[in-house]
Design a protein around this motif. Structure first.
Motif, PDB file in Angstrom:
ATOM      1  N   LEU A 126       0.835  -1.209   0.000  1.00  0.00           N
ATOM      2  CA  LEU A 126       0.000   0.000   0.000  1.00  0.00           C
ATOM      3  C   LEU A 126       0.868   1.257   0.000  1.00  0.00           C
ATOM      4  CD1 LEU A 126      -2.785  -0.989   2.590  1.00  0.00           C
ATOM      5  CD2 LEU A 126      -3.027  -0.820   0.111  1.00  0.00           C
ATOM      6  N   ALA A 127       1.911   1.247   0.822  1.00  0.00           N
ATOM      7  CA  ALA A 127       2.804   2.411   0.882  1.00  0.00           C
ATOM      8  C   ALA A 127       3.468   2.666  -0.468  1.00  0.00           C
ATOM      9  CB  ALA A 127       3.857   2.196   1.966  1.00  0.00           C
ATOM     10  N   ASP A 128       3.867   1.599  -1.143  1.00  0.00           N
ATOM     11  CA  ASP A 128       4.496   1.730  -2.463  1.00  0.00           C
ATOM     12  C   ASP A 128       3.535   2.355  -3.478  1.00  0.00           C
ATOM     13  OD1 ASP A 128       6.826   0.644  -1.487  1.00  0.00           O
ATOM     14  OD2 ASP A 128       6.440  -1.369  -2.267  1.00  0.00           O
ATOM     15  N   GLU A 129       2.235   2.207  -3.213  1.00  0.00           N
ATOM     16  CA  GLU A 129       1.216   2.759  -4.108  1.00  0.00           C
ATOM     17  C   GLU A 129       0.691   4.110  -3.618  1.00  0.00           C
ATOM     18  OE1 GLU A 129       0.319   1.664  -6.978  1.00  0.00           O
ATOM     19  OE2 GLU A 129       1.376  -0.267  -6.974  1.00  0.00           O
ATOM     20  N   GLY A 130       1.373   4.685  -2.607  1.00  0.00           N
ATOM     21  CA  GLY A 130       1.009   6.014  -2.136  1.00  0.00           C
ATOM     22  C   GLY A 130      -0.088   6.039  -1.094  1.00  0.00           C
ATOM     23  N   ILE A 131      -0.321   4.885  -0.436  1.00  0.00           N
ATOM     24  CA  ILE A 131      -1.366   4.799   0.590  1.00  0.00           C
ATOM     25  C   ILE A 131      -0.708   4.411   1.912  1.00  0.00           C
ATOM     26  CG2 ILE A 131      -3.523   3.677   1.300  1.00  0.00           C
ATOM     27  CD1 ILE A 131      -3.810   2.961  -1.793  1.00  0.00           C
ATOM     28  N   GLU A 132      -0.660   5.345   2.851  1.00  0.00           N
ATOM     29  CA  GLU A 132      -0.029   5.096   4.151  1.00  0.00           C
ATOM     30  C   GLU A 132      -1.017   4.417   5.092  1.00  0.00           C
ATOM     31  OE1 GLU A 132       1.858   7.551   7.960  1.00  0.00           O
ATOM     32  OE2 GLU A 132       0.826   8.603   6.327  1.00  0.00           O
ATOM     33  N   LEU A 133      -0.606   3.296   5.654  1.00  0.00           N
ATOM     34  CA  LEU A 133      -1.439   2.615   6.652  1.00  0.00           C
ATOM     35  C   LEU A 133      -1.060   3.155   8.022  1.00  0.00           C
ATOM     36  CD1 LEU A 133      -3.611   0.376   6.664  1.00  0.00           C
ATOM     37  CD2 LEU A 133      -1.806  -1.221   7.294  1.00  0.00           C
ATOM     38  N   ILE A 134      -2.030   3.751   8.724  1.00  0.00           N
ATOM     39  CA  ILE A 134      -1.762   4.392  10.005  1.00  0.00           C
ATOM     40  C   ILE A 134      -2.311   3.541  11.157  1.00  0.00           C
ATOM     41  CG2 ILE A 134      -1.775   6.681   8.970  1.00  0.00           C
ATOM     42  CD1 ILE A 134      -4.565   7.101  10.163  1.00  0.00           C
ATOM     43  N   SER A 135      -1.968   3.909  12.389  1.00  0.00           N
ATOM     44  CA  SER A 135      -2.389   3.159  13.563  1.00  0.00           C
ATOM     45  C   SER A 135      -3.903   3.122  13.681  1.00  0.00           C
ATOM     46  CB  SER A 135      -1.805   3.783  14.838  1.00  0.00           C
ATOM     47  OG  SER A 135      -2.388   3.201  15.993  1.00  0.00           O
ATOM     48  N   SER A 136      -4.430   1.955  14.027  1.00  0.00           N
ATOM     49  CA  SER A 136      -5.873   1.799  14.188  1.00  0.00           C
ATOM     50  C   SER A 136      -6.379   2.491  15.445  1.00  0.00           C
ATOM     51  CB  SER A 136      -6.230   0.310  14.243  1.00  0.00           C
ATOM     52  OG  SER A 136      -5.551  -0.331  15.300  1.00  0.00           O
ATOM     53  N   THR A 137      -5.470   2.935  16.308  1.00  0.00           N
ATOM     54  CA  THR A 137      -5.878   3.620  17.541  1.00  0.00           C
ATOM     55  C   THR A 137      -5.792   5.141  17.429  1.00  0.00           C
ATOM     56  OG1 THR A 137      -3.653   3.594  18.502  1.00  0.00           O
ATOM     57  CG2 THR A 137      -5.040   1.665  18.902  1.00  0.00           C
ATOM     58  N   GLN A 138      -5.375   5.648  16.268  1.00  0.00           N
ATOM     59  CA  GLN A 138      -5.110   7.084  16.146  1.00  0.00           C
ATOM     60  C   GLN A 138      -6.321   7.933  16.520  1.00  0.00           C
ATOM     61  OE1 GLN A 138      -2.569   8.344  13.015  1.00  0.00           O
ATOM     62  NE2 GLN A 138      -3.588  10.304  12.722  1.00  0.00           N
ATOM     63  N   TYR A 139      -7.519   7.483  16.142  1.00  0.00           N
ATOM     64  CA  TYR A 139      -8.729   8.251  16.438  1.00  0.00           C
ATOM     65  C   TYR A 139      -9.485   7.698  17.642  1.00  0.00           C
ATOM     66  CZ  TYR A 139      -7.811  10.180  11.825  1.00  0.00           C
ATOM     67  OH  TYR A 139      -7.220  10.796  10.756  1.00  0.00           O
ATOM     68  N   LEU A 140      -8.893   6.706  18.315  1.00  0.00           N
ATOM     69  CA  LEU A 140      -9.602   6.030  19.407  1.00  0.00           C
ATOM     70  C   LEU A 140      -8.795   6.017  20.706  1.00  0.00           C
ATOM     71  CD1 LEU A 140     -10.966   2.948  17.425  1.00  0.00           C
ATOM     72  CD2 LEU A 140     -12.261   4.955  18.137  1.00  0.00           C
ATOM     73  N   GLU A 141      -7.893   6.957  20.877  1.00  0.00           N
ATOM     74  CA  GLU A 141      -7.043   6.960  22.071  1.00  0.00           C
ATOM     75  C   GLU A 141      -7.825   6.976  23.392  1.00  0.00           C
ATOM     76  OE1 GLU A 141      -3.882   9.750  22.034  1.00  0.00           O
ATOM     77  OE2 GLU A 141      -2.935   8.896  20.250  1.00  0.00           O
ATOM     78  N   PRO A 142      -8.999   7.639  23.467  1.00  0.00           N
ATOM     79  CA  PRO A 142      -9.752   7.604  24.734  1.00  0.00           C
ATOM     80  C   PRO A 142     -10.196   6.185  25.134  1.00  0.00           C
ATOM     81  CG  PRO A 142     -10.510   9.424  23.376  1.00  0.00           C
ATOM     82  CD  PRO A 142      -9.602   8.593  22.516  1.00  0.00           C
ATOM     83  N   LEU A 143     -10.199   5.258  24.186  1.00  0.00           N
ATOM     84  CA  LEU A 143     -10.637   3.893  24.486  1.00  0.00           C
ATOM     85  C   LEU A 143      -9.483   2.980  24.896  1.00  0.00           C
ATOM     86  CD1 LEU A 143     -13.252   3.241  21.633  1.00  0.00           C
ATOM     87  CD2 LEU A 143     -13.621   4.143  23.931  1.00  0.00           C
ATOM     88  N   LEU A 144      -8.252   3.492  24.865  1.00  0.00           N
ATOM     89  CA  LEU A 144      -7.118   2.684  25.317  1.00  0.00           C
ATOM     90  C   LEU A 144      -7.153   2.559  26.841  1.00  0.00           C
ATOM     91  CD1 LEU A 144      -4.261   4.071  23.037  1.00  0.00           C
ATOM     92  CD2 LEU A 144      -5.213   1.759  22.976  1.00  0.00           C
ATOM     93  N   ALA A 145      -6.892   1.356  27.335  1.00  0.00           N
ATOM     94  CA  ALA A 145      -6.973   1.093  28.774  1.00  0.00           C
ATOM     95  C   ALA A 145      -5.979   1.932  29.553  1.00  0.00           C
ATOM     96  CB  ALA A 145      -6.733  -0.391  29.034  1.00  0.00           C
ATOM     97  N   LYS A 146      -6.448   2.551  30.630  1.00  0.00           N
ATOM     98  CA  LYS A 146      -5.581   3.287  31.557  1.00  0.00           C
ATOM     99  C   LYS A 146      -5.009   2.301  32.586  1.00  0.00           C
ATOM    100  CE  LYS A 146      -6.841   7.279  29.777  1.00  0.00           C
ATOM    101  NZ  LYS A 146      -7.827   6.813  28.776  1.00  0.00           N
ATOM    102  N   PRO A 147      -3.835   2.585  33.132  1.00  0.00           N
ATOM    103  CA  PRO A 147      -3.235   1.656  34.104  1.00  0.00           C
ATOM    104  C   PRO A 147      -3.999   1.615  35.424  1.00  0.00           C
ATOM    105  CG  PRO A 147      -1.913   3.658  33.908  1.00  0.00           C
ATOM    106  CD  PRO A 147      -2.956   3.738  32.849  1.00  0.00           C
ATOM    107  N   GLY A 148      -3.958   0.446  36.061  1.00  0.00           N
ATOM    108  CA  GLY A 148      -4.566   0.301  37.375  1.00  0.00           C
ATOM    109  C   GLY A 148      -5.689  -0.723  37.391  1.00  0.00           C
ATOM    110  N   VAL A 149      -6.308  -0.860  38.555  1.00  0.00           N
ATOM    111  CA  VAL A 149      -7.476  -1.728  38.708  1.00  0.00           C
ATOM    112  C   VAL A 149      -8.689  -0.964  38.189  1.00  0.00           C
ATOM    113  CG1 VAL A 149      -8.953  -2.977  40.323  1.00  0.00           C
ATOM    114  CG2 VAL A 149      -6.471  -2.909  40.691  1.00  0.00           C
ATOM    115  N   LEU A 150      -9.387  -1.523  37.220  1.00  0.00           N
ATOM    116  CA  LEU A 150     -10.475  -0.808  36.559  1.00  0.00           C
ATOM    117  C   LEU A 150     -11.840  -1.109  37.167  1.00  0.00           C
ATOM    118  CD1 LEU A 150      -9.376  -1.277  32.822  1.00  0.00           C
ATOM    119  CD2 LEU A 150      -8.663   0.459  34.470  1.00  0.00           C
ATOM    120  N   THR A 151     -11.934  -2.183  37.929  1.00  0.00           N
ATOM    121  CA  THR A 151     -13.209  -2.628  38.482  1.00  0.00           C
ATOM    122  C   THR A 151     -13.296  -2.338  39.979  1.00  0.00           C
ATOM    123  OG1 THR A 151     -12.158  -4.789  38.610  1.00  0.00           O
ATOM    124  CG2 THR A 151     -13.687  -4.430  36.789  1.00  0.00           C
TER     125      THR A 151
END
Length: 286
Positions: A120-145
């Protein structure tokens, strides 16, 4: 308006990313995989002129590239699982993908997707991180429950991380299920939920096999899910959903350990509510 390509697998992940990208004002060009993507994606496109859906089959790499190029897409993201058994058994590669497959030293998922990203990159299409627009959904450290892991669960977590990281380094899976510092199940191609179900069935068998009706193993399971040592956040990011908690409850699992900053929680409030109701503890390791 800037465009983002979305290569959509199964589950809810593509819809979360679609909503996040639209919230950022992006037009989203969806490459929907016939064997995987929820047809609901068409309804979303019908209601929003800035969502363009194109259906294609697994293996149509040339068509994927042509679709994105025709739409003017230069950045794309992968979201949603494509079952491993689909990739390695049901796929019908076009000439471009067949050539790529022949060039691989090993045919594991990371190697294949990394090679696709390079094409894809060779064809001019950059594959970016799947979390780039979803950072608020990444788990924070610690006990969550509400409940923290007890002493025995902490021992299982420590042992499980040792096993899971060793397994993940070989791209075999990212989840292990532990009981009394013994490994009950290791994830392979079947996925996290199926691994937990298998562990639950096996553990029940172990209990029934005890002649006295008692087992030397603790009657609960700990699930440990990790990222790979060199996790490529563009694809195959560890994900937890409500279904994971429901599967754990049915299997008799009482503890879930995940990695902070490298695990996505789909609908965190619903996940934690389900875990608290089931008496399951979730700890996010830094």
């Amino acid at each position: 308006m800037q465009k983002l390509g979305l290569i959509a697998g199964n589950g809810h992940f593509p819809f979360l990313l679609l909503d996040a990208a639209r919230a950022h004002g992006l037009t989203v060009v969806v490459a929907a995989i016939k064997e995987e993507t929820d047809p609901e994606i068409d309804s979303r496109a019908a209601a929003d002129p800035n969502i363009h859906v194109h259906w294609l089959s697994l293996g149509e790499l040339s068509r994927l590239i042509e679709t994105f190029q025709a739409e003017g897409v230069t950045r794309a993201v992968m979201a949603g699982q494509v079952k491993h058994k689909q990739i390695f058994s049901s796929i019908r590669p076009d000439w471009r993908l067949a050539k790529l497959l022949m060039s691989l030293r090993t045919r594991n998922t990371d190697m294949l997707l990394g090679a696709v990203a390079k094409v894809l990159a060779d064809e001019g299409i950059e594959l970016i991180s799947s979390t780039q627009y979803l950072e608020p959904l990444l788990a924070k450290p610690g006990v969550l429950t509400q409940r923290a892991p007890d002493e025995e669960e902490q021992k299982d977590i420590a042992y499980g991380h040792t096993v899971a990281r060793a397994v993940a380094a070989y791209d075999l899976g990212q989840t292990v299920v532990i009981a009394a510092q013994a490994c009950v199940a290791v994830e392979a191609m079947e996925g996290t939920d199926a691994t937990i179900e298998r562990a639950g069935a096996l553990f029940r068998t172990l209990e029934h096999d005890e002649p006295t009706g008692e087992t030397t193993l603790r009657r609960s399971l700990t699930v440990v899910k990790v990222a790979k040592p060199n996790q490529d956040m563009r694809f195959d990011v560890p994900v937890i959903g409500v279904r994971t908690i429901e599967t754990m409850r049915a299997a008799g699992a009482t503890c879930l350990s995940i990695e902070a900053g490298r695990t996505l929680l789909f609908d965190p409030e619903a996940i934690l509510a389900a875990a608290n109701n089931a008496g399951i503890t979730i700890v996010s390791e830094p």
